[in-house]
Design a protein around this motif. Sequence first.
Motif, PDB file in Angstrom:
ATOM      1  N   GLY A 224       0.777  -1.239   0.000  1.00 49.02           N
ATOM      2  CA  GLY A 224       0.000   0.000   0.000  1.00 49.02           C
ATOM      3  C   GLY A 224       0.800   1.276   0.000  1.00 49.02           C
ATOM      4  O   GLY A 224       0.269   2.342  -0.324  1.00 49.02           O
ATOM      5  N   CYS A 225       2.078   1.195   0.359  1.00 50.95           N
ATOM      6  CA  CYS A 225       2.916   2.397   0.481  1.00 50.95           C
ATOM      7  C   CYS A 225       4.174   2.252  -0.369  1.00 50.95           C
ATOM      8  O   CYS A 225       5.280   2.077   0.162  1.00 50.95           O
ATOM      9  CB  CYS A 225       3.301   2.643   1.937  1.00 50.95           C
ATOM     10  SG  CYS A 225       1.902   2.658   3.087  1.00 50.95           S
ATOM     11  N   PRO A 226       4.037   2.313  -1.688  1.00 58.06           N
ATOM     12  CA  PRO A 226       5.175   2.057  -2.571  1.00 58.06           C
ATOM     13  C   PRO A 226       6.277   3.104  -2.493  1.00 58.06           C
ATOM     14  O   PRO A 226       7.395   2.867  -2.962  1.00 58.06           O
ATOM     15  CB  PRO A 226       4.534   2.043  -3.965  1.00 58.06           C
ATOM     16  CG  PRO A 226       3.304   2.886  -3.823  1.00 58.06           C
ATOM     17  CD  PRO A 226       2.804   2.625  -2.434  1.00 58.06           C
ATOM     18  N   ASP A 227       5.977   4.276  -1.906  1.00 53.20           N
ATOM     19  CA  ASP A 227       6.981   5.340  -1.817  1.00 53.20           C
ATOM     20  C   ASP A 227       7.746   5.301  -0.500  1.00 53.20           C
ATOM     21  O   ASP A 227       8.471   6.239  -0.156  1.00 53.20           O
ATOM     22  CB  ASP A 227       6.306   6.706  -1.982  1.00 53.20           C
ATOM     23  CG  ASP A 227       7.290   7.777  -2.434  1.00 53.20           C
ATOM     24  OD1 ASP A 227       8.285   7.435  -3.087  1.00 53.20           O
ATOM     25  OD2 ASP A 227       7.059   8.967  -2.126  1.00 53.20           O
ATOM     26  N   LEU A 228       7.625   4.206   0.242  1.00 51.29           N
ATOM     27  CA  LEU A 228       8.293   4.083   1.526  1.00 51.29           C
ATOM     28  C   LEU A 228       9.810   4.197   1.350  1.00 51.29           C
ATOM     29  O   LEU A 228      10.407   3.473   0.544  1.00 51.29           O
ATOM     30  CB  LEU A 228       7.934   2.742   2.168  1.00 51.29           C
ATOM     31  CG  LEU A 228       8.116   2.601   3.679  1.00 51.29           C
ATOM     32  CD1 LEU A 228       7.258   3.615   4.430  1.00 51.29           C
ATOM     33  CD2 LEU A 228       7.746   1.182   4.120  1.00 51.29           C
ATOM     34  N   LEU A 247       8.921  -5.924   0.763  1.00 47.01           N
ATOM     35  CA  LEU A 247       9.484  -4.578   0.688  1.00 47.01           C
ATOM     36  C   LEU A 247      10.406  -4.451  -0.519  1.00 47.01           C
ATOM     37  O   LEU A 247      10.372  -3.441  -1.240  1.00 47.01           O
ATOM     38  CB  LEU A 247      10.266  -4.265   1.970  1.00 47.01           C
ATOM     39  CG  LEU A 247       9.440  -4.109   3.250  1.00 47.01           C
ATOM     40  CD1 LEU A 247      10.348  -4.105   4.465  1.00 47.01           C
ATOM     41  CD2 LEU A 247       8.617  -2.821   3.205  1.00 47.01           C
ATOM     42  N   ALA A 248      11.235  -5.454  -0.742  1.00 47.27           N
ATOM     43  CA  ALA A 248      12.166  -5.416  -1.871  1.00 47.27           C
ATOM     44  C   ALA A 248      11.435  -5.364  -3.202  1.00 47.27           C
ATOM     45  O   ALA A 248      11.857  -4.673  -4.137  1.00 47.27           O
ATOM     46  CB  ALA A 248      13.093  -6.632  -1.818  1.00 47.27           C
ATOM     47  N   ASN A 249      10.327  -6.068  -3.296  1.00 43.81           N
ATOM     48  CA  ASN A 249       9.601  -6.155  -4.567  1.00 43.81           C
ATOM     49  C   ASN A 249       8.704  -4.954  -4.841  1.00 43.81           C
ATOM     50  O   ASN A 249       8.406  -4.654  -6.006  1.00 43.81           O
ATOM     51  CB  ASN A 249       8.752  -7.429  -4.598  1.00 43.81           C
ATOM     52  CG  ASN A 249       9.600  -8.686  -4.706  1.00 43.81           C
ATOM     53  OD1 ASN A 249      10.737  -8.649  -5.186  1.00 43.81           O
ATOM     54  ND2 ASN A 249       9.052  -9.808  -4.249  1.00 43.81           N
ATOM     55  N   ASN A 250       8.269  -4.282  -3.796  1.00 48.27           N
ATOM     56  CA  ASN A 250       7.267  -3.230  -3.983  1.00 48.27           C
ATOM     57  C   ASN A 250       7.738  -1.827  -3.618  1.00 48.27           C
ATOM     58  O   ASN A 250       7.232  -0.852  -4.183  1.00 48.27           O
ATOM     59  CB  ASN A 250       6.019  -3.564  -3.154  1.00 48.27           C
ATOM     60  CG  ASN A 250       5.337  -4.834  -3.614  1.00 48.27           C
ATOM     61  OD1 ASN A 250       4.580  -4.826  -4.586  1.00 48.27           O
ATOM     62  ND2 ASN A 250       5.617  -5.937  -2.933  1.00 48.27           N
ATOM     63  N   CYS A 251       8.672  -1.711  -2.702  1.00 46.63           N
ATOM     64  CA  CYS A 251       9.150  -0.389  -2.262  1.00 46.63           C
ATOM     65  C   CYS A 251      10.522  -0.130  -2.874  1.00 46.63           C
ATOM     66  O   CYS A 251      11.561  -0.264  -2.210  1.00 46.63           O
ATOM     67  CB  CYS A 251       9.202  -0.323  -0.738  1.00 46.63           C
ATOM     68  SG  CYS A 251       7.606  -0.625   0.060  1.00 46.63           S
ATOM     69  N   LEU A 252      10.519   0.239  -4.141  1.00 44.08           N
ATOM     70  CA  LEU A 252      11.771   0.333  -4.897  1.00 44.08           C
ATOM     71  C   LEU A 252      12.608   1.550  -4.528  1.00 44.08           C
ATOM     72  O   LEU A 252      13.748   1.665  -4.973  1.00 44.08           O
ATOM     73  CB  LEU A 252      11.463   0.351  -6.395  1.00 44.08           C
ATOM     74  CG  LEU A 252      10.690  -0.862  -6.937  1.00 44.08           C
ATOM     75  CD1 LEU A 252      10.538  -0.770  -8.442  1.00 44.08           C
ATOM     76  CD2 LEU A 252      11.387  -2.168  -6.543  1.00 44.08           C
TER      77      LEU A 252
END
Length: 363
Positions: A224-228, A247-252
Amino acid sequence: MRETESLGLCFENMLIFGGGAGGGGRWRISEWKDIPAELLLRILSLVDDRTVVVASGVCHGWRDAISWGLTHISLSWCKKNMNNLVLSFVPNFTKLQVLILRQDAPQLQDNAVETIASYCHDLQELDLSKSFKLTDHSLYTIAHGCPDLTKLNISGCSAFSDSALAYLSRFCRKLKFLNLCGCVKAATDRALKAIGFNCNQLQSLNLGWCDHVGDEGVKSLAYGCPDLRALDLCGCLLIRDESVIALANNCLHLRSLDLYYCQNITDRAMYSLAQSRVKNKHETWDSPKNEYEDEGLTNLNISQCTALTPPAVQALCDSFPALHTCPGRHSLIISGCLNLTSVHCACAVQPHRAANLLSHLAH
């Protein structure tokens, strides 16, 4: 009083050096009450927040001028009666955008926070850290009164529940920075699922020592928070590889990750982070501005993650050159992991390999 002397000195300096219209470089002022609002605000910009509070009690004109222009203030200097100060001070200052109420000892009560929420609807940053006396009522009032919050620090507020935190996330959807360190009852998977669903602008989250946080909550954040950019999971003992992989896959754009004492983390998590660097480059390659091209992990704490092996951590260092083990540049923290002493950062790996080669030839 020291505060009055400070105001007087600033006043004199402004008259000498500030200049003013129609006075040959000076304002024509005979009494304190004659100070124009513009000059008053310039004076107050040179003094501390305690003096600003004192100045607001000089007269109605001063109070109104400060109320009109004051947007940032900290009351953390107040060691006694902060609650009463907030109750009397805040209603006159409705333009506040930043309010810092950090405490050494708990003083604030729910009625003070309710007052803040009732009058400070433009508030963007609020620090209530170590407010042990506050209850869920405070979060409910903040939710309704301060919808523009982008930064909230409630670290150490141990009485808050996950229900109240989830409720707040429904109304404060602009949150970018959230500090929940030590909020054991509030920071649960239930609350994190609500935050992941409602607060998709979130960039920084501190969950230190929230030992009820598990993989389901962290994965909800990752989705839900891809800009983390920064996530502190220090002491979150339930965290496993699945959280880090999500986190590795979605929070680039993740730059800082604290996994201190997350002893269930294994090499799978490290390799997943290392591979995210490649994915990040592919995702941003065609971007017109490509502002994230050079981004990646710059800070990682894996202290006491004793299941990790040198090859996995070395792969991570090779993928993210900003991670340093060099003296004075410890952005990769591996204390307590004796089996990782052979890991070297990118700027040291070549000398390290050369030293190994010389040693091999000498034998």
